[in-house]
Design an enzyme around this catalytic site. Structure first.
Site, PDB file in Angstrom:
ATOM      1  N   GLN A  76       0.829  -1.208   0.000  1.00 44.80           N
ATOM      2  CA  GLN A  76       0.000   0.000   0.000  1.00 44.80           C
ATOM      3  C   GLN A  76       0.862   1.256   0.000  1.00 44.80           C
ATOM      4  OE1 GLN A  76      -2.841  -0.083   3.190  1.00 44.80           O
ATOM      5  NE2 GLN A  76      -3.891  -1.918   2.433  1.00 44.80           N
ATOM      6  N   GLU A 117     -10.489   4.415  10.295  1.00 47.26           N
ATOM      7  CA  GLU A 117     -10.747   2.979  10.248  1.00 47.26           C
ATOM      8  C   GLU A 117      -9.462   2.162  10.399  1.00 47.26           C
ATOM      9  OE1 GLU A 117     -13.133   2.281   6.717  1.00 47.26           O
ATOM     10  OE2 GLU A 117     -14.393   4.006   7.207  1.00 47.26           O
ATOM     11  N   HIS A 121      -7.430  -1.971  14.440  1.00 50.80           N
ATOM     12  CA  HIS A 121      -6.414  -3.028  14.300  1.00 50.80           C
ATOM     13  C   HIS A 121      -5.496  -3.116  15.519  1.00 50.80           C
ATOM     14  CE1 HIS A 121      -7.553  -3.768  10.146  1.00 50.80           C
ATOM     15  NE2 HIS A 121      -7.531  -2.466   9.940  1.00 50.80           N
TER      16      HIS A 121
END
Length: 262
Positions: A76, A117, A121
């Site tokens: 990413q 968001e 995690h």
């Protein structure tokens, strides 16, 4: 399917104020968070979990601030670096491959932090928040968008629903918003506020639900040719489950803002 090439975002959109399509909703989410943080050209913003760089570029281009984007997913980050170059934001956006639990940034070195968001995690939210508090300047602001489990007792089937989604998306077990707010207060954040924005992101959740059927078909074909993995197949299945769980009231979507003491 999520228009990442053009929108450069993995996150839900914010469907308010005349938003008519997915791209507008994604941009509106970026704007909403920037406005709630009162971002200005004098800020140095940390985008913690920056995905492919869309929010960082949006902030740099629209608010004139400098941005540090961090991510632990190397693929990413490579895409993010290409996007930053393509949008001529190299002078304003720095990208770092590191964990937001151990940022490697100096104390009091940023004035605002975004977790779009990504906080979900962290296995221990308080650890994430303590690191955020450390790198924030006095008076610095923090904004978190995330999924939070509902307050009611869940059935065994509902718990299994949430657990599948959490594991497929590599999330920590969802906690209640009250637990997260308590952690923020323990760390030292003040002027904390939160709003339930589940209705504002519902069209994105539904979009993901319907697109998952196309995704499952594609993954099934790719698995036949051994070009996909069970993990990826579960990831797409979870895209359907997230909306089913939302409609059943198993989780809500909150935007939380707070401030480090001046």
């Amino acid at each position: 399917m999520w228009n990442m090439d053009t929108d450069m975002a993995l996150h839900y959109g914010f469907w308010i104020g005349g938003v008519r399509n997915h791209s507008q909703a994604v941009a509106r989410m970026n704007q909403e968070l920037a406005d709630r943080l009162a971002v200005s050209s004098s800020d140095r913003v940390l985008d913690a979990g920056c995905g492919v760089g869309g929010t960082a570029i949006f902030l740099a281009k629209n608010y004139g601030c400098s941005v540090v984007g961090v991510n632990i997913v190397d693929r990413q980050l490579r895409i993010a670096a290409d996007n930053v170059r393509r949008h001529d934001a190299v002078d304003q956006v720095d990208l770092i491959c590191t964990s937001f639990l151990n940022l490697g940034l100096a104390d009091s070195s940023v004035s605002a932090i975004l977790y779009i968001e990504s906080a979900c995690h962290a296995q221990v939210p308080e650890q994430l928040l303590r690191e955020a508090y450390r790198v924030l300047r006095p008076g610095g602001r923090i904004a978190v968008t995330s999924y939070f489990r509902g307050d009611r007792m869940l059935t065994e089937r509902e718990e299994a629903f949430l657990r599948f989604w959490e594991e497929a998306w590599s999330m920590a077990p969802l906690i209640t918003v009250e637990s997260f707010l308590d952690a923020m207060q323990r760390v030292g954040f003040r002027n904390i506020s939160q709003r339930d924005e589940t209705r504002a992101i519902a069209p994105s959740a539904r979009r993901m639900y319907y697109l998952s059927y196309f995704g499952l078909a594609i993954k099934a074909v790719r698995r036949l040719w051994r070009r996909s993995t069970p993990k990826r197949f579960q990831n797409v299945r979870a895209a359907r489950i997230q909306d089913q769980a939302r409609r059943s009231g198993l989780w809500s979507y909150r935007i939380i803002v707070g401030q480090k003491e001046a």
